[in-house]
Design a protein around this motif. Structure first.
Motif, PDB file in Angstrom:
ATOM      1  N   CYS A  46       0.635  -1.167   0.010  1.00 31.90           N
ATOM      2  CA  CYS A  46      -0.045  -0.327   0.352  1.00 31.90           C
ATOM      3  C   CYS A  46       0.709   1.664  -0.331  1.00 31.90           C
ATOM      4  CB  CYS A  46      -0.719  -0.004   0.859  1.00 31.90           C
ATOM      5  SG  CYS A  46      -1.791   1.192   1.334  1.00 31.90           S
ATOM      6  N   VAL A  47       0.390   2.419  -0.407  1.00 34.51           N
ATOM      7  CA  VAL A  47       0.563   3.533  -0.701  1.00 34.51           C
ATOM      8  C   VAL A  47       0.116   4.644  -0.431  1.00 34.51           C
ATOM      9  CG1 VAL A  47       2.057   5.762  -1.744  1.00 34.51           C
ATOM     10  CG2 VAL A  47       3.026   3.018  -1.775  1.00 34.51           C
ATOM     11  N   ILE A  48       0.434   5.611   0.533  1.00 33.61           N
ATOM     12  CA  ILE A  48      -0.903   6.282   0.380  1.00 33.61           C
ATOM     13  C   ILE A  48      -0.563   7.570   0.161  1.00 33.61           C
ATOM     14  CG2 ILE A  48      -2.379   7.461   2.626  1.00 33.61           C
ATOM     15  CD1 ILE A  48      -2.417   5.270   3.918  1.00 33.61           C
ATOM     16  N   LEU A  49      -0.933   8.665  -0.656  1.00 39.29           N
ATOM     17  CA  LEU A  49      -0.954   9.885  -0.966  1.00 39.29           C
ATOM     18  C   LEU A  49      -1.345  11.144  -0.405  1.00 39.29           C
ATOM     19  CD1 LEU A  49       1.867  11.684  -2.641  1.00 39.29           C
ATOM     20  CD2 LEU A  49       0.006  11.379  -4.507  1.00 39.29           C
ATOM     21  N   GLN A  50      -0.765  11.729   0.852  1.00 35.22           N
ATOM     22  CA  GLN A  50      -2.334  12.687   0.311  1.00 35.22           C
ATOM     23  C   GLN A  50      -1.728  14.714   0.777  1.00 35.22           C
ATOM     24  OE1 GLN A  50      -4.578  11.453   4.237  1.00 35.22           O
ATOM     25  NE2 GLN A  50      -2.942  12.811   5.328  1.00 35.22           N
ATOM     26  N   THR A  51      -1.932  15.180   0.091  1.00 33.30           N
ATOM     27  CA  THR A  51      -2.015  16.745  -0.120  1.00 33.30           C
ATOM     28  C   THR A  51      -3.123  17.406   0.136  1.00 33.30           C
ATOM     29  OG1 THR A  51      -2.178  17.197  -2.094  1.00 33.30           O
ATOM     30  CG2 THR A  51      -0.257  15.361  -1.892  1.00 33.30           C
ATOM     31  N   CYS A  52      -2.891  18.618  -0.241  1.00 30.07           N
ATOM     32  CA  CYS A  52      -4.265  19.388   0.014  1.00 30.07           C
ATOM     33  C   CYS A  52      -5.327  19.702  -1.048  1.00 30.07           C
ATOM     34  CB  CYS A  52      -3.577  20.836  -0.044  1.00 30.07           C
ATOM     35  SG  CYS A  52      -2.480  22.136  -0.879  1.00 30.07           S
ATOM     36  N   ASN A  53      -4.330  18.507  -2.086  1.00 35.15           N
ATOM     37  CA  ASN A  53      -5.406  19.159  -2.921  1.00 35.15           C
ATOM     38  C   ASN A  53      -5.953  17.230  -3.798  1.00 35.15           C
ATOM     39  OD1 ASN A  53      -5.958  21.252  -4.364  1.00 35.15           O
ATOM     40  ND2 ASN A  53      -3.549  20.946  -5.421  1.00 35.15           N
ATOM     41  N   ARG A  54      -5.151  15.972  -3.135  1.00 33.34           N
ATOM     42  CA  ARG A  54      -5.638  14.935  -3.010  1.00 33.34           C
ATOM     43  C   ARG A  54      -5.631  13.802  -1.772  1.00 33.34           C
ATOM     44  NH1 ARG A  54      -4.671  13.753  -8.094  1.00 33.34           N
ATOM     45  NH2 ARG A  54      -4.247  16.174  -7.941  1.00 33.34           N
ATOM     46  N   VAL A  55      -6.684  12.525  -1.839  1.00 32.22           N
ATOM     47  CA  VAL A  55      -6.189  11.480  -0.878  1.00 32.22           C
ATOM     48  C   VAL A  55      -6.215  10.704  -1.421  1.00 32.22           C
ATOM     49  CG1 VAL A  55      -6.349  10.157   1.602  1.00 32.22           C
ATOM     50  CG2 VAL A  55      -7.466  12.812   0.846  1.00 32.22           C
ATOM     51  N   GLU A  56      -5.109   9.711  -1.251  1.00 30.04           N
ATOM     52  CA  GLU A  56      -4.864   8.905  -2.956  1.00 30.04           C
ATOM     53  C   GLU A  56      -4.639   7.653  -1.915  1.00 30.04           C
ATOM     54  OE1 GLU A  56      -4.271   9.021  -6.582  1.00 30.04           O
ATOM     55  OE2 GLU A  56      -5.018  11.042  -6.915  1.00 30.04           O
ATOM     56  N   VAL A  57      -5.291   6.593  -2.358  1.00 35.45           N
ATOM     57  CA  VAL A  57      -4.831   4.982  -1.589  1.00 35.45           C
ATOM     58  C   VAL A  57      -3.923   4.453  -3.386  1.00 35.45           C
ATOM     59  CG1 VAL A  57      -5.195   2.827  -0.704  1.00 35.45           C
ATOM     60  CG2 VAL A  57      -5.643   5.654   0.440  1.00 35.45           C
ATOM     61  N   PHE A  58      -3.250   2.817  -3.236  1.00 34.74           N
ATOM     62  CA  PHE A  58      -2.660   3.031  -3.981  1.00 34.74           C
ATOM     63  C   PHE A  58      -2.242   1.610  -3.127  1.00 34.74           C
ATOM     64  CE2 PHE A  58      -1.626   5.452  -7.474  1.00 34.74           C
ATOM     65  CZ  PHE A  58      -1.618   6.941  -7.203  1.00 34.74           C
ATOM     66  N   MET A 110      -4.354  21.323  -9.960  1.00 36.93           N
ATOM     67  CA  MET A 110      -4.881  22.162 -10.223  1.00 36.93           C
ATOM     68  C   MET A 110      -3.805  23.104 -10.972  1.00 36.93           C
ATOM     69  SD  MET A 110      -6.329  23.976  -7.112  1.00 36.93           S
ATOM     70  CE  MET A 110      -7.636  22.896  -6.650  1.00 36.93           C
ATOM     71  N   VAL A 111      -3.219  23.174 -10.877  1.00 39.46           N
ATOM     72  CA  VAL A 111      -1.888  24.143 -11.640  1.00 39.46           C
ATOM     73  C   VAL A 111      -1.043  22.892 -12.543  1.00 39.46           C
ATOM     74  CG1 VAL A 111      -0.704  25.670 -11.510  1.00 39.46           C
ATOM     75  CG2 VAL A 111      -2.022  26.210 -10.122  1.00 39.46           C
ATOM     76  N   LEU A 112      -1.758  23.076 -13.815  1.00 34.59           N
ATOM     77  CA  LEU A 112      -1.213  22.283 -14.977  1.00 34.59           C
ATOM     78  C   LEU A 112       0.726  22.312 -14.611  1.00 34.59           C
ATOM     79  CD1 LEU A 112      -1.593  20.240 -17.334  1.00 34.59           C
ATOM     80  CD2 LEU A 112      -1.086  22.510 -19.070  1.00 34.59           C
ATOM     81  N   GLY A 113       0.881  21.224 -14.595  1.00 35.09           N
ATOM     82  CA  GLY A 113       2.801  20.764 -14.496  1.00 35.09           C
ATOM     83  C   GLY A 113       2.626  21.557 -13.366  1.00 35.09           C
ATOM     84  N   GLU A 114       2.109  21.724 -12.031  1.00 33.33           N
ATOM     85  CA  GLU A 114       3.493  22.058 -10.363  1.00 33.33           C
ATOM     86  C   GLU A 114       3.948  21.340 -10.359  1.00 33.33           C
ATOM     87  OE1 GLU A 114       2.580  21.611  -6.843  1.00 33.33           O
ATOM     88  OE2 GLU A 114       0.430  20.135  -7.577  1.00 33.33           O
ATOM     89  N   GLU A 115       5.936  21.558  -9.693  1.00 32.93           N
ATOM     90  CA  GLU A 115       6.412  20.877  -9.280  1.00 32.93           C
ATOM     91  C   GLU A 115       6.403  20.412  -8.176  1.00 32.93           C
ATOM     92  OE1 GLU A 115       8.938  20.882 -10.878  1.00 32.93           O
ATOM     93  OE2 GLU A 115       9.661  22.764 -11.261  1.00 32.93           O
ATOM     94  N   GLN A 116       5.150  20.649  -7.016  1.00 29.97           N
ATOM     95  CA  GLN A 116       5.318  20.381  -4.876  1.00 29.97           C
ATOM     96  C   GLN A 116       4.567  18.962  -5.904  1.00 29.97           C
ATOM     97  OE1 GLN A 116       2.239  22.777  -3.770  1.00 29.97           O
ATOM     98  NE2 GLN A 116       3.703  22.466  -2.268  1.00 29.97           N
ATOM     99  N   ILE A 117       3.583  17.701  -6.321  1.00 29.04           N
ATOM    100  CA  ILE A 117       3.051  17.138  -6.400  1.00 29.04           C
ATOM    101  C   ILE A 117       4.631  15.922  -6.346  1.00 29.04           C
ATOM    102  CG2 ILE A 117       2.646  16.585  -8.770  1.00 29.04           C
ATOM    103  CD1 ILE A 117       0.353  14.970  -6.096  1.00 29.04           C
ATOM    104  N   LEU A 118       5.215  16.672  -7.454  1.00 29.78           N
ATOM    105  CA  LEU A 118       6.476  14.735  -7.875  1.00 29.78           C
ATOM    106  C   LEU A 118       7.538  14.818  -6.395  1.00 29.78           C
ATOM    107  CD1 LEU A 118       7.930  13.982 -10.020  1.00 29.78           C
ATOM    108  CD2 LEU A 118       9.188  14.925 -10.861  1.00 29.78           C
ATOM    109  N   GLY A 119       7.559  15.846  -5.796  1.00 33.61           N
ATOM    110  CA  GLY A 119       8.163  15.749  -4.525  1.00 33.61           C
ATOM    111  C   GLY A 119       7.259  14.856  -3.412  1.00 33.61           C
ATOM    112  N   GLN A 120       5.981  15.066  -3.479  1.00 30.47           N
ATOM    113  CA  GLN A 120       5.296  14.626  -2.472  1.00 30.47           C
ATOM    114  C   GLN A 120       4.985  13.274  -2.994  1.00 30.47           C
ATOM    115  OE1 GLN A 120       2.143  17.734  -2.985  1.00 30.47           O
ATOM    116  NE2 GLN A 120       1.732  18.515  -1.697  1.00 30.47           N
ATOM    117  N   ILE A 121       4.972  12.965  -4.075  1.00 32.38           N
ATOM    118  CA  ILE A 121       5.075  11.164  -4.763  1.00 32.38           C
ATOM    119  C   ILE A 121       6.467  10.555  -4.340  1.00 32.38           C
ATOM    120  CG2 ILE A 121       5.091   9.990  -7.186  1.00 32.38           C
ATOM    121  CD1 ILE A 121       2.957  11.760  -7.776  1.00 32.38           C
TER     122      ILE A 121
END
Ligand SMILES: NC(=O)c1ccc[n+]([C@@H]2O[C@H](COP(=O)([O-])OP(=O)(O)OC[C@H]3O[C@@H](n4cnc5c(N)ncnc54)[C@H](OP(=O)(O)O)[C@@H]3O)[C@@H](O)[C@H]2O)c1
Length: 420
Positions: A46-58, A110-121
């Motif tokens: 399991c991997v959980i991804l949790q940011t201010c725009n999403r909560v995801e369970v893989f 939400m903002v196309l191409g934003e960088e933050q998500i990659l670090g969060q992943i």
């Protein structure tokens, strides 16, 4: 015997749920969430991804069941199961790979191409890997999709430039003011728009003061988003202390009036750059007539954001094209993983047999020097290798192409038992 794993993704994101709804789906205790999903939802990894725009369970398991996942999630977040009705999205198999590629390359942000998500992943998979919540399958999937996402960002330039009104305002200030780091910067407002400005200032390393009608609001903004809180009445009559002023309030009248700016200019030698993100305006447009004043309003800022967005349509198409090319590659690697435990098991068992027979033969041969022992050892290895390699490579290839019949057949032939 079920030997196939299924990868799933269950998510609640800004696409279907506004932020205040999304918040209800977050996990407060990640460790507890991980063990609950593993114990109660049939997920082996399991991997959980949790940011201010999403909560995801893989997750991955041989008997994945969305109902069990919803039940576990609902009990962790203290929700009724029907809370998921309008909010949950669910993908399986190839769609999960596609979704993760969209995420790593910034196409689902939400903002196309934003960088933050990659670090969060990256943080999510590192955390899952270190705590052994994820293993071979999800580690491989995340590593590969992070690599592809990074390549897409680099080759298309989709992450370059600023795009939110907040970061565009900061960019415009940078373009209009020399040596911004040495300037006094003020942010009036502590709401959502002000937070966009503050985040961008912080990201680019600019110190700034922040002010709101209530000092407590400035103080809590300063703690959570950044900036040095300053008194509201003082700033309105002392704007001359500042070189760059961002204004983002919902005041229904001008806070930054012509007279206040006239006074401010008397207090200083240089000029002031004003960026008004408010709609309706809270900076009187008349101030632009004054010497040494540069004013940009929300329409001008939004126009630049639009322009930037339009120039990204081409990059988005290129990014999508690369994703479509990479998807079968990721899919093949993931399918190939299904064959690996059997391949390893077969090699290990045959090597055990080889060793047993080798020892028997060496005992019968009596005193042999090390060189001769080595020759016999290598002979047995070469025979095993030449017999087993071809069928095992064929198994890998067929599995990569999705031929599960061979996987079933080989596991029956070699009496393979899947380890849970
Ligand atoms: N949100 C966005 O993404 C966005 C994007 C572009 C433009 N805008 C514009 O930016 C402005 C602010 O929007 P927002 O979304 O940030 O709103 P918000 O989250 O509701 O925040 C409103 C801000 O305005 C301040 N404020 C309200 N009435 C005031 C008054 N009479 N005098 C002084 N300050 C006052 C509030 O602080 P106190 O409570 O301390 O007064 C707060 O800092 C709006 O004009 C909006 O149209 C917003």
């Amino acid at each position: 015997m079920e030997i196939k794993n299924e990868i799933i993704n269950a998510r609640v994101t800004f696409r279907k749920s506004p932020i205040h709804v999304l918040e209800r789906f977050t996990f407060n205790d990640l460790t507890n969430a991980y063990s609950s999903f593993r114990d109660n939802s049939g997920l082996n990894e399991c991997v959980i991804l949790q940011t201010c725009n999403r909560v995801e369970v893989f997750g991955i398991g041989n008997q994945t069941d969305i109902e069990k996942i919803k039940k576990t999630w609902a009990s962790l977040a203290g929700l009724e199961e029907n809370a998921f009705l309008d909010n949950l999205e669910y993908s399986k198999g190839k769609d999960v790979f596609h979704h993760l590629l969209n995420l790593t390359s910034g196409l689902d942000s939400m903002v196309l191409g934003e960088e933050q998500i990659l670090g969060q992943i990256k943080n999510s998979i590192t955390n899952a890997r270190e705590n052994k919540w994820s293993s071979e399958h999800l580690n491989t999937l995340f590593d590969k999709t992070i690599r592809v996402g990074t390549r897409i960002r680099n080759s298309t330039g989709i992450s370059k430039g600023s795009i939110s009104v907040g970061s565009m305002a900061v960019k415009l200030a940078e373009e209009n003011v020399d040596d911004m780091k040495s300037k006094q910067i003020l942010l009036i407002g502590t709401g959502e728009a002000a937070a966009l400005v503050a985040k961008s200032l912080k990201r680019r390393g600019y110190a700034f003061s922040v002010s709101s009608r209530t000092i407590q609001r400035s103080e809590s903004f300063s703690k959570t988003v950044g900036g040095k809180p300053v008194d509201f009445n003082e700033i309105l009559t002392g704007l001359g202390k500042y070189d760059i002023v961002f204004v983002a309030t919902s005041a229904p009248y001008f806070l930054v009036t012509f007279e206040r700016i006239q006074e401010a200019l008397k207090q200083k030698s240089g000029g002031i750059m004003l960026l008004d993100l408010s709609n309706p305006r809270t900076v009187d447009e008349k101030v632009a007539e004054l010497n040494n004043i540069k004013l940009m309003n929300i329409d001008q800022i939004a126009e630049m954001v639009d322009k930037n967005m339009r120039s990204r349509v081409g990059q988005k198409n290129t990014a999508e094209q690369i994703i479509n090319e990479e998807l079968p590659v990721v899919e093949a690697s993931m399918k190939r993983l299904e064959a690996e435990p059997i391949v390893k098991d077969v090699f290990k068992n045959i090597d055990n047999l080889r060793n047993k027979e080798l020892q028997k033969a060496l005992n019968m041969l009596g005193d042999l020097d090390d060189d001769k022992k080595k020759i016999v050892d290598e002979l047995t290895k070469a025979i095993v290798e030449s017999i087993v390699s071809t069928p095992m490579n064929n198994l890998r290839k067929e599995t990569e192409q999705g031929n599960d019949d061979l996987l079933e057949a080989v596991s029956k032939l070699f009496d393979y038992k899947k380890k849970e």
